[in-house]
Design a protein around this motif. Structure first.
Motif, PDB file in Angstrom:
ATOM      1  N   SER A 264     -87.934 -17.860 -43.892  1.00  0.00           N
ATOM      2  CA  SER A 264     -88.996 -16.979 -43.760  1.00  0.00           C
ATOM      3  C   SER A 264     -88.920 -15.577 -44.519  1.00  0.00           C
ATOM      4  N   GLN A 265     -87.580 -15.154 -44.764  1.00  0.00           N
ATOM      5  CA  GLN A 265     -87.278 -14.282 -45.351  1.00  0.00           C
ATOM      6  C   GLN A 265     -87.255 -14.006 -46.936  1.00  0.00           C
ATOM      7  N   PHE A 266     -87.704 -15.164 -47.764  1.00  0.00           N
ATOM      8  CA  PHE A 266     -87.953 -15.261 -48.777  1.00  0.00           C
ATOM      9  C   PHE A 266     -89.321 -15.270 -49.369  1.00  0.00           C
ATOM     10  N   HIS A 267     -89.484 -14.110 -50.434  1.00  0.00           N
ATOM     11  CA  HIS A 267     -91.039 -14.174 -50.895  1.00  0.00           C
ATOM     12  C   HIS A 267     -91.558 -15.513 -51.367  1.00  0.00           C
ATOM     13  N   TYR A 268     -90.739 -16.163 -52.130  1.00  0.00           N
ATOM     14  CA  TYR A 268     -91.168 -17.421 -52.560  1.00  0.00           C
ATOM     15  C   TYR A 268     -91.468 -18.571 -51.715  1.00  0.00           C
ATOM     16  N   GLY A 312     -80.056 -17.751 -56.481  1.00  0.00           N
ATOM     17  CA  GLY A 312     -80.559 -16.845 -57.404  1.00  0.00           C
ATOM     18  C   GLY A 312     -82.032 -16.839 -57.739  1.00  0.00           C
ATOM     19  N   ILE A 313     -82.457 -17.813 -57.926  1.00  0.00           N
ATOM     20  CA  ILE A 313     -84.022 -18.080 -58.242  1.00  0.00           C
ATOM     21  C   ILE A 313     -84.768 -17.498 -56.912  1.00  0.00           C
ATOM     22  N   LEU A 315     -83.588 -15.328 -54.511  1.00  0.00           N
ATOM     23  CA  LEU A 315     -83.522 -13.859 -54.549  1.00  0.00           C
ATOM     24  C   LEU A 315     -84.516 -12.962 -55.458  1.00  0.00           C
ATOM     25  N   ILE A 316     -84.705 -13.401 -56.732  1.00  0.00           N
ATOM     26  CA  ILE A 316     -85.492 -13.046 -57.748  1.00  0.00           C
ATOM     27  C   ILE A 316     -86.723 -12.711 -56.981  1.00  0.00           C
ATOM     28  N   GLY A 317     -87.180 -13.418 -56.283  1.00  0.00           N
ATOM     29  CA  GLY A 317     -88.672 -13.196 -55.536  1.00  0.00           C
ATOM     30  C   GLY A 317     -88.456 -12.111 -54.642  1.00  0.00           C
ATOM     31  N   ASN A 318     -87.305 -11.830 -54.025  1.00  0.00           N
ATOM     32  CA  ASN A 318     -87.419 -10.523 -53.223  1.00  0.00           C
ATOM     33  C   ASN A 318     -87.020  -9.176 -53.912  1.00  0.00           C
ATOM     34  N   TRP A 336     -78.126  -7.035 -58.019  1.00  0.00           N
ATOM     35  CA  TRP A 336     -76.541  -7.242 -58.122  1.00  0.00           C
ATOM     36  C   TRP A 336     -76.188  -8.525 -57.720  1.00  0.00           C
ATOM     37  N   GLN A 337     -76.643  -8.977 -56.459  1.00  0.00           N
ATOM     38  CA  GLN A 337     -76.361 -10.144 -56.038  1.00  0.00           C
ATOM     39  C   GLN A 337     -77.137 -11.285 -57.014  1.00  0.00           C
ATOM     40  N   VAL A 338     -78.336 -11.130 -57.616  1.00  0.00           N
ATOM     41  CA  VAL A 338     -78.975 -12.046 -58.555  1.00  0.00           C
ATOM     42  C   VAL A 338     -77.938 -12.274 -59.747  1.00  0.00           C
ATOM     43  N   ALA A 339     -77.421 -11.012 -60.218  1.00  0.00           N
ATOM     44  CA  ALA A 339     -76.617 -11.031 -61.430  1.00  0.00           C
ATOM     45  C   ALA A 339     -75.238 -11.794 -61.343  1.00  0.00           C
ATOM     46  N   GLU A 340     -74.794 -11.519 -59.932  1.00  0.00           N
ATOM     47  CA  GLU A 340     -73.385 -12.230 -59.614  1.00  0.00           C
ATOM     48  C   GLU A 340     -73.692 -13.745 -59.521  1.00  0.00           C
TER      49      GLU A 340
END
Length: 380
Positions: A264-268, A312-313, A315-318, A336-340
């Protein structure tokens, strides 16, 4: 008690004469309607007798004595009511999704039975079509093609899986005869289905396991025989199964390592109002995907790379943006999290999200994006 076709409401309906008295005839249709007509109005444009083939139903609708749309639909209805979901039209197979499991319809014994017969020798079945393809391939050395078409929820995915299961089973028997084991190409082909479904299927309003892409599967035999819906969904729909599978299957430590939280906490995932569906077991889906990846000889580090990519995908939505001389990232920790997870340089990734780069006469020009443009790039 006579079976007839009666024209009512701009269409022909199957019916039975229930009463004839006082110059009036009463008909009970097979769809629960009661129709009364005057005898003088019942000419051949209004009323015709039903052929015996329509009364009893047939396996092959090319044999129907009444050949029109109403007779085809009625034949399918009769067969469907007795769990006969398959019907031939010559060499074309029509299937009606039962939306339930029919016990005994796809057993290994049936595979062996249809393998010995030609099309039309046994009742209509998806195995009969698959077997005819296989026979023509082996006997004539000519490539074969099966087109599986239908509206959303018609059962195309399941039909494709059963065709693949049949072909892999009979081809393995032809060249080996032993049970399918891990690592064999036939087993790998069968086990690829959970991966394709998890990454390519999603719940829609009409179908909880809808393929959101077109499939083209090419299988080579030897002489022995042997689009994007990640960003948003409609109300009541879900994103690709794999996202929910992952969040349901990982334990707390594994989620923390991938910077994951509740779905529920992910925009996607939270835009459509549909996170869970009682008919979909996301935990079992995750287990099936992992098992399939292992059967297909993916190494642990390769599987982990896939999980990091999925995380990573999400998190990009957030990623959110604010205006400060152009679009700026509001919470840089997400970037930074996505990049890692994706193995990117965080500074270069930030530039990619907030600036438009062009090559003009050999010189690279960077232009700041506004918030709307950056949001468009990430689907926010």
């Amino acid at each position: 008690g006579a079976h007839v076709w009666i024209f009512s409401g701009q269409k022909w309906l199957p019916a039975v004469v229930s009463e004839a008295a006082g110059g009036m005839i009463t008909f009970n249709t097979s769809y629960g309607q009661v129709i009364t007509e005057a005898v003088v109005d019942c000419d051949r444009e209004k009323l015709v007798p039903m052929h015996s083939s329509s009364i009893d139903s047939v396996d092959d609708m090319a044999l129907l004595g009444d050949l029109h749309e109403a007779s085809v639909l009625y034949n399918l209805k009769i067969r469907y009511s007795s769990n006969q979901i398959y019907t031939f039209i010559g060499s074309i197979l029509v299937s009606v999704n039962p939306y339930k499991e029919i016990v005994g319809l796809y057993t290994p014994d049936l595979v062996g039975l249809y393998r010995k017969m030609r099309i039309g020798d046994l009742p209509p079945h998806v195995f009969a079509i698959a077997n005819e393809m296989y026979n023509c391939l082996i006997e004539n050395y000519q490539s074969q093609c099966a087109i599986v078409s239908g509206e959303s929820g018609a059962g195309k995915t399941e039909a494709t899986k059963y065709i693949l299961n049949y072909l892999t089973s009979v081809s393995h028997r032809a060249t080996d005869g032993s049970p399918l084991t891990e690592g064999t190409v036939e087993r790998v082909l069968i086990e690829s289905s959970p991966i394709l479904e998890a990454f390519g299927n999603a719940k829609t309003v009409h179908n909880n396991n809808s393929s959101r892409f077109g499939k083209f599967i090419l299988i080579y035999f030897d002489k022995a025989g042997g689009i994007n819906r990640i960003v948003r969904q409609n109300v009541g729909e879900r994103n690709y199964h794999i996202f929910y599978n992952l969040l349901a299957g990982l334990n707390d430590d594994e989620k923390q390592a991938l910077y994951l939280r509740d779905a529920s906490q992910f925009h996607y995932l939270n835009q459509s109002g549909c996170i869970q569906d009682g008919t979909i077991n996301d935990l079992e889906g995750y287990k099936a995907v992992l098992s399939a990846l292992q059967v297909m000889s993916f190494k642990d580090d390769e599987i982990n790379d896939i999980l990091q990519l999925i995380a990573g995908i999400l998190l990009i939505g957030n990623t959110t943006f604010i205006t400060s001389g152009g679009a700026q990232i509001e919470d840089e920790s997400v970037v930074w999290q996505v990049a890692e997870l994706l193995g990117l340089d965080p500074y270069e990734f930030t530039i990619a999200l907030t600036q438009k780069q062009m090559n003009l006469r050999g010189e690279q020009i960077s232009t700041p994006l506004d918030v709307q443009q950056s949001n468009c790039d990430t689907g926010n």
